[in-house]
Scaffold this active site. Structure first.
Site, PDB file in Angstrom:
ATOM      1  N   SER A  52      34.054   5.218   5.109  1.00 15.83           N
ATOM      2  CA  SER A  52      33.836   3.775   5.044  1.00 15.83           C
ATOM      3  C   SER A  52      32.575   3.472   5.845  1.00 15.83           C
ATOM      4  O   SER A  52      32.184   4.265   6.707  1.00 15.83           O
ATOM      5  CB  SER A  52      35.039   3.060   5.673  1.00 15.83           C
ATOM      6  N   TYR A  93      41.320   1.810  12.069  1.00 12.09           N
ATOM      7  CA  TYR A  93      40.752   2.159  10.758  1.00 12.09           C
ATOM      8  C   TYR A  93      39.349   2.724  10.936  1.00 12.09           C
ATOM      9  O   TYR A  93      39.017   3.790  10.408  1.00 12.09           O
ATOM     10  CB  TYR A  93      40.728   0.916   9.864  1.00 12.09           C
TER      11      TYR A  93
HETATM   12  P1  NDP Z   1      44.588   0.820  -1.748  1.00 10.16           P
HETATM   13  O1  NDP Z   1      45.321   0.169  -0.633  1.00 10.16           O
HETATM   14  O2  NDP Z   1      44.481   0.151  -3.059  1.00 10.16           O
HETATM   15  O3  NDP Z   1      45.203   2.279  -1.992  1.00 10.16           O
HETATM   16  C1  NDP Z   1      45.515   3.120  -0.923  1.00 10.16           C
HETATM   17  C2  NDP Z   1      46.314   4.278  -1.466  1.00 10.16           C
HETATM   18  O4  NDP Z   1      46.750   5.083  -0.365  1.00 10.16           O
HETATM   19  C3  NDP Z   1      47.560   3.823  -2.212  1.00 10.16           C
HETATM   20  O5  NDP Z   1      47.712   4.560  -3.397  1.00 10.16           O
HETATM   21  C4  NDP Z   1      48.675   4.135  -1.227  1.00 10.16           C
HETATM   22  O6  NDP Z   1      49.873   4.425  -1.872  1.00 10.16           O
HETATM   23  C5  NDP Z   1      48.128   5.368  -0.521  1.00 10.16           C
HETATM   24  N1  NDP Z   1      48.792   5.555   0.752  1.00 10.16           N
HETATM   25  C6  NDP Z   1      48.824   4.694   1.803  1.00 10.16           C
HETATM   26  N2  NDP Z   1      49.622   5.177   2.761  1.00 10.16           N
HETATM   27  C7  NDP Z   1      50.092   6.370   2.324  1.00 10.16           C
HETATM   28  C8  NDP Z   1      50.978   7.337   2.862  1.00 10.16           C
HETATM   29  N3  NDP Z   1      51.561   7.154   4.049  1.00 10.16           N
HETATM   30  N4  NDP Z   1      51.234   8.459   2.156  1.00 10.16           N
HETATM   31  C9  NDP Z   1      50.688   8.635   0.951  1.00 10.16           C
HETATM   32  N5  NDP Z   1      49.855   7.750   0.358  1.00 10.16           N
HETATM   33  C10 NDP Z   1      49.566   6.620   1.045  1.00 10.16           C
HETATM   34  O7  NDP Z   1      43.163   1.172  -1.144  1.00 10.16           O
HETATM   35  P2  NDP Z   1      41.752   1.490  -1.824  1.00 10.16           P
HETATM   36  O8  NDP Z   1      41.931   2.049  -3.180  1.00 10.16           O
HETATM   37  O9  NDP Z   1      40.892   0.338  -1.588  1.00 10.16           O
HETATM   38  O10 NDP Z   1      41.248   2.637  -0.817  1.00 10.16           O
HETATM   39  C11 NDP Z   1      41.123   3.998  -1.159  1.00 10.16           C
HETATM   40  C12 NDP Z   1      40.318   4.659  -0.067  1.00 10.16           C
HETATM   41  O11 NDP Z   1      39.004   4.106  -0.022  1.00 10.16           O
HETATM   42  C13 NDP Z   1      40.907   4.482   1.336  1.00 10.16           C
HETATM   43  O12 NDP Z   1      40.751   5.678   2.060  1.00 10.16           O
HETATM   44  C14 NDP Z   1      40.040   3.375   1.930  1.00 10.16           C
HETATM   45  O13 NDP Z   1      40.000   3.459   3.332  1.00 10.16           O
HETATM   46  C15 NDP Z   1      38.704   3.679   1.292  1.00 10.16           C
HETATM   47  N6  NDP Z   1      37.767   2.539   1.249  1.00 10.16           N
HETATM   48  C16 NDP Z   1      38.022   1.479   0.420  1.00 10.16           C
HETATM   49  C17 NDP Z   1      37.120   0.424   0.345  1.00 10.16           C
HETATM   50  C18 NDP Z   1      37.345  -0.747  -0.551  1.00 10.16           C
HETATM   51  O14 NDP Z   1      36.515  -1.693  -0.525  1.00 10.16           O
HETATM   52  N7  NDP Z   1      38.400  -0.787  -1.369  1.00 10.16           N
HETATM   53  C19 NDP Z   1      35.883   0.425   1.136  1.00 10.16           C
HETATM   54  C20 NDP Z   1      35.715   1.587   1.973  1.00 10.16           C
HETATM   55  C21 NDP Z   1      36.632   2.607   1.996  1.00 10.16           C
HETATM   56  P3  NDP Z   1      51.245   3.722  -1.408  1.00 10.16           P
HETATM   57  O15 NDP Z   1      50.977   2.257  -1.337  1.00 10.16           O
HETATM   58  O16 NDP Z   1      52.233   4.127  -2.420  1.00 10.16           O
HETATM   59  O17 NDP Z   1      51.507   4.295  -0.060  1.00 10.16           O
END
Ligand code: NDP
Length: 251
Positions: free
Chosen positions: A150, A163
């Site tokens: 990020s 984070y």
């Molecule tokens: P979302 O919140 O849409 O998705 C996050 C995913 O992580 C979900 O599928 C969730 O599944 C999974 N997850 C969370 N906790 C756990 C856990 N304990 N075990 C297994 N799976 C888990 O986020 P984004 O798609 O936006 O983010 C994806 C990545 O990109 C992240 O690493 C985020 O930090 C990074 N990012 C995103 C940005 C953005 O603007 N969207 C910007 C910069 C970085 P479930 O809910 O079922 O646990």
């Protein structure tokens, strides 16, 4: 579909956080490029929905692997790696995409429990998962690991707490792994900052923002595909920006 679009033909790719957001779109992208995708995440129904989307397109049959990265027992990760080895016999790539946001608040207000949870899911779980997957990845003729970073993992920002710190640690983990694998392995590693992308995490971080103004995950998939594919070896060990890389690839 063109030959270029099938660059992951025959490969087995694990995507963490494949039930929602960027992870779901990346899983679809990899399946469209010919990969058998293993869908890992916490919520089974969400993984099933991603599975159905891939099946509906007639792409290689994916696999659903519910797993909670908050798990602290190392033997569970060992078993997970064994399940992948037993069922697929190979692993050619991992997209470490799962993550949680935690609180947006000053450090002196940050809940200790939340801090530990964010560090467990975003860093510790990823480390121990990779520890047990590396032997299988090392057997692949060409494999890639993409860590998800990020902008706040490259420059600290007020109120982003655990984070931000977890994403710095992710960069560190990637760099240590990259140097350990350099010249001794066919495994390439990268960290990738998706940039602002329209997902539920983005909406939680910026509640006042109109989601319609934020680019969809689809728009950065050229970078996700390129790094997972065989043509990006020269970028091994680099911290990359998905939007900039996509711009270069599609120019
Ligand atoms: P979302 O919140 O849409 O998705 C996050 C995913 O992580 C979900 O599928 C969730 O599944 C999974 N997850 C969370 N906790 C756990 C856990 N304990 N075990 C297994 N799976 C888990 O986020 P984004 O798609 O936006 O983010 C994806 C990545 O990109 C992240 O690493 C985020 O930090 C990074 N990012 C995103 C940005 C953005 O603007 N969207 C910007 C910069 C970085 P479930 O809910 O079922 O646990």
């Amino acid at each position: 579909m063109s030959n270029e679009a099938k660059i992951l033909d025959g490969r087995v790719i694990l995507v963490t956080g494949a039930g929602y957001g960027i992870g779901r779109t990346a899983a679809q992208t990899y399946a469209r490029a010919g990969a058998t995708v293993i869908l890992l995440g916490r919520t089974q129904e969400a993984l099933n929905d991603t599975y159905d989307l891939i099946e509906a397109e007639g792409l290689p049959q994916p696999a659903v692997l519910p797993f909670d990265l908050e798990e602290k027992d190392e033997s569970q990760y060992q078993q997970l790696a064994q399940v992948i080895a037993d069922n697929f016999g190979r692993l050619d790539g991992v997209l470490l995409n799962a993550g949680v946001l935690g609180q947006r608040t000053p450090l002196d207000n940050y809940h200790w429990d939340t801090w530990q949870k964010v560090m467990q899911i975003n860093v510790n779980g990823q480390f121990v998962l990779m520890k047990h997957l590396l032997p299988l990845l090392n057997e692949a003729p060409d494999a890639a690991v993409i860590f998800t970073s990020s902008s706040v993992g490259r420059e600290g920002r007020a109120y982003w707490g655990a984070y931000s710190v977890s994403k710095f640690a992710t960069e560190g983990l990637m760099q240590v792994m990259a140097e350990e694998l350099e010249n001794t392995s066919n495994v390439r590693v990268y960290s990738l900052n998706p940039g602002g992308t329209r997902t539920s995490m983005r909406a939680a971080a910026y509640p006042a923002e109109n989601p319609a103004n934020v680019p969809e995950a689809e728009s950065i998939m050229p970078a996700y595909l390129y790094l997972m594919g065989p043509d990006s070896a020269a970028l091994h060990g680099q911290a990359l920006d998905a939007r900039a890389l996509t711009g270069e690839l599609t120019a």
